[in-house]
Design an enzyme around this catalytic site. Structure first.
Site, short mmCIF file in Angstrom:
data_model
loop_
_atom_site.label_atom_id
_atom_site.label_comp_id
_atom_site.label_asym_id
_atom_site.label_seq_id
_atom_site.Cartn_x
_atom_site.Cartn_y
_atom_site.Cartn_z
N GLY A 97 28.00 39.35 62.10
CA GLY A 97 26.83 39.97 62.72
C GLY A 97 27.29 40.68 63.99
O GLY A 97 28.02 40.11 64.80
N GLN A 135 25.01 38.14 52.38
CA GLN A 135 24.48 37.65 53.66
C GLN A 135 22.97 37.47 53.60
O GLN A 135 22.40 36.65 54.32
CB GLN A 135 24.84 38.60 54.81
N ARG A 190 37.25 43.71 63.78
CA ARG A 190 36.35 44.45 62.87
C ARG A 190 35.97 45.76 63.59
O ARG A 190 35.61 45.73 64.77
CB ARG A 190 35.09 43.63 62.54
N ASP A 208 24.79 48.11 63.34
CA ASP A 208 26.09 47.75 63.93
C ASP A 208 26.54 48.76 64.96
O ASP A 208 27.26 48.43 65.90
CB ASP A 208 27.13 47.60 62.82
N LYS A 213 25.02 47.40 57.27
CA LYS A 213 25.62 46.83 56.05
C LYS A 213 25.50 47.79 54.86
O LYS A 213 24.45 48.40 54.65
CB LYS A 213 24.93 45.50 55.76
O1 MRU Z 1 29.35 42.16 57.76
P1 MRU Z 1 28.31 41.53 58.60
O2 MRU Z 1 27.67 40.34 57.96
O3 MRU Z 1 28.81 41.24 59.99
O4 MRU Z 1 27.19 42.64 58.74
C1 MRU Z 1 26.07 42.42 59.56
C2 MRU Z 1 25.07 43.51 59.49
O5 MRU Z 1 25.28 44.52 58.88
C3 MRU Z 1 23.82 43.34 60.31
O6 MRU Z 1 22.77 44.02 59.72
C4 MRU Z 1 24.12 43.94 61.68
O7 MRU Z 1 25.17 43.28 62.29
C5 MRU Z 1 22.95 44.01 62.56
S1 MRU Z 1 22.23 42.47 63.12
C6 MRU Z 1 23.03 42.06 64.56
#
Ligand code: MRU
Length: 319
Positions: free
Chosen positions: A51, A185, A87, A226, A237
């Site tokens: 996240g 997720q 990341r 993100d 995502k």
């Molecule tokens: O790969 P992840 O599980 O870290 O991806 C998370 C997302 O895409 C969330 O929608 C995004 O971080 C926004 S919520 C803080």
């Protein structure tokens, strides 16, 4: 100071740092010990902690804790770089690490990391209060990936709005949760959070969107982000772009909820936002083993024109 406890981690500067291993949810709720920043880098890469906001906050705390416990350490810059690069798509990781490294003393670094935790928690509450007015009683809201307490330092971004609308504002709503392939997720984490919160919800597969929207089962969409470019294009995502296109087709409002530090004005549009390439094994261990072609981008970019509103803790983002 008191130990900081959230759904996703437990932190005290002089004690062990625990994070909830999100890869084991919903079957098992297991906290693992993060002994050093190398273990934190690995935990971030393996999505044990994930996240956008949460990886920034926990990486910051881990780095600051190391600096605090090892005031003479010479390798801090190198460790900071490893954390920043763990990341690439979410802005928070590199942003928070950079700010912490600007602080001269170990205690200033620690205070800065704790401030990021506090700011994120507060921003979640502010966004929730601001965006909850967009939710009406009996709304049927779709959400994607996980944007709750497992993705932030607080109640969440998009999921935070949903929690506020249901619990504080007492609106009777129903939430639809996309599975969110390949790592699920949505089904593993968001659906779990909704069960904990006792919010009425249904789990669906990602490929059911058009079908359910055509039947008017869904009337609003809330997602997180993100990284957001200056013009409002939004990295989130993989699959968010599909969702936005289908929502537009059915004239369903599509809202993005993210703290203002998600907006990266260095990027005029979303075209050049870095997109994380993830392991082929996440799509198909079998075909990955047989070295067949598999494509696995972790994120996509939803263009601004498909987004009804972007909500931050300061209100609607006007680009
Ligand atoms: O790969 P992840 O599980 O870290 O991806 C998370 C997302 O895409 C969330 O929608 C995004 O971080 C926004 S919520 C803080």
């Amino acid at each position: 100071m008191k130990t900081i406890k959230t759904l996703a981690f437990k932190f005290h500067p002089t004690k062990d740092f625990f994070i909830l291993d999100q890869t084991l949810l919903p079957e098992k709720k297991v906290f693992i010990t993060i002994k050093n920043t190398k273990q934190m880098v690995l935990a971030i890469k393996q999505l044990k902690v994930r996240g956008a906001n949460l990886i920034g906050v926990t990486a910051g705390l881990s780095l600051a804790q190391y600096a605090f416990k090892n005031p003479k350490a010479k390798n801090l810059k190198a460790l900071a770089k490893q954390l920043s690069l763990a990341r690439p798509t979410a802005i928070h990781l590199s942003l928070i690490i950079k700010q912490i490294m600007k602080q001269k003393s170990p205690s200033a670094k620690l205070n800065q990391a704790i401030d990021f935790y506090k700011e994120d928690k507060k921003a979640c509450l502010e966004m929730a209060k601001k965006a909850s007015s967009l939710i009406k009683p009996r709304d049927r809201i779709l959400t994607y990936c996980n944007t709750g307490s497992l993705a932030t330092a607080g109640i969440g971004t998009a999921l935070g709005v949903i929690k506020q609308a249901f619990h504080q504002d007492k609106k009777k709503i129903h939430v639809f949760v996309c599975e969110t392939r390949p790592l699920n997720q949505g089904s593993r984490l968001t659906f779990w959070e909704l069960q904990q919160e006792k919010i009425p919800s249904s789990l669906i597969c990602d490929n059911m969107l058009a079908h359910l929207m055509s039947q008017k089962k869904i009337n609003k969409v809330f997602v997180g982000a993100d990284r957001i470019s200056k013009n409002g294009d939004t990295a989130n995502k993989i699959g968010t772009y599909n969702l936005a296109l289908i929502s537009r087709h059915f004239k369903i409002p599509f809202y993005v909820v993210a703290p203002s530090n998600t907006i990266d004005k260095q990027f005029k549009t979303g075209k050049t936002i870095p997109i994380e390439k993830r392991s082929e094994k996440e799509i198909s261990p079998y075909w990955a083993k047989h070295k067949k072609n598999i494509i696995n981008p972790g994120f996509d970019i939803t263009p601004r024109y498909l987004i009804t509103k972007i909500i931050t803790e300061n209100g609607f983002y006007k680009n």
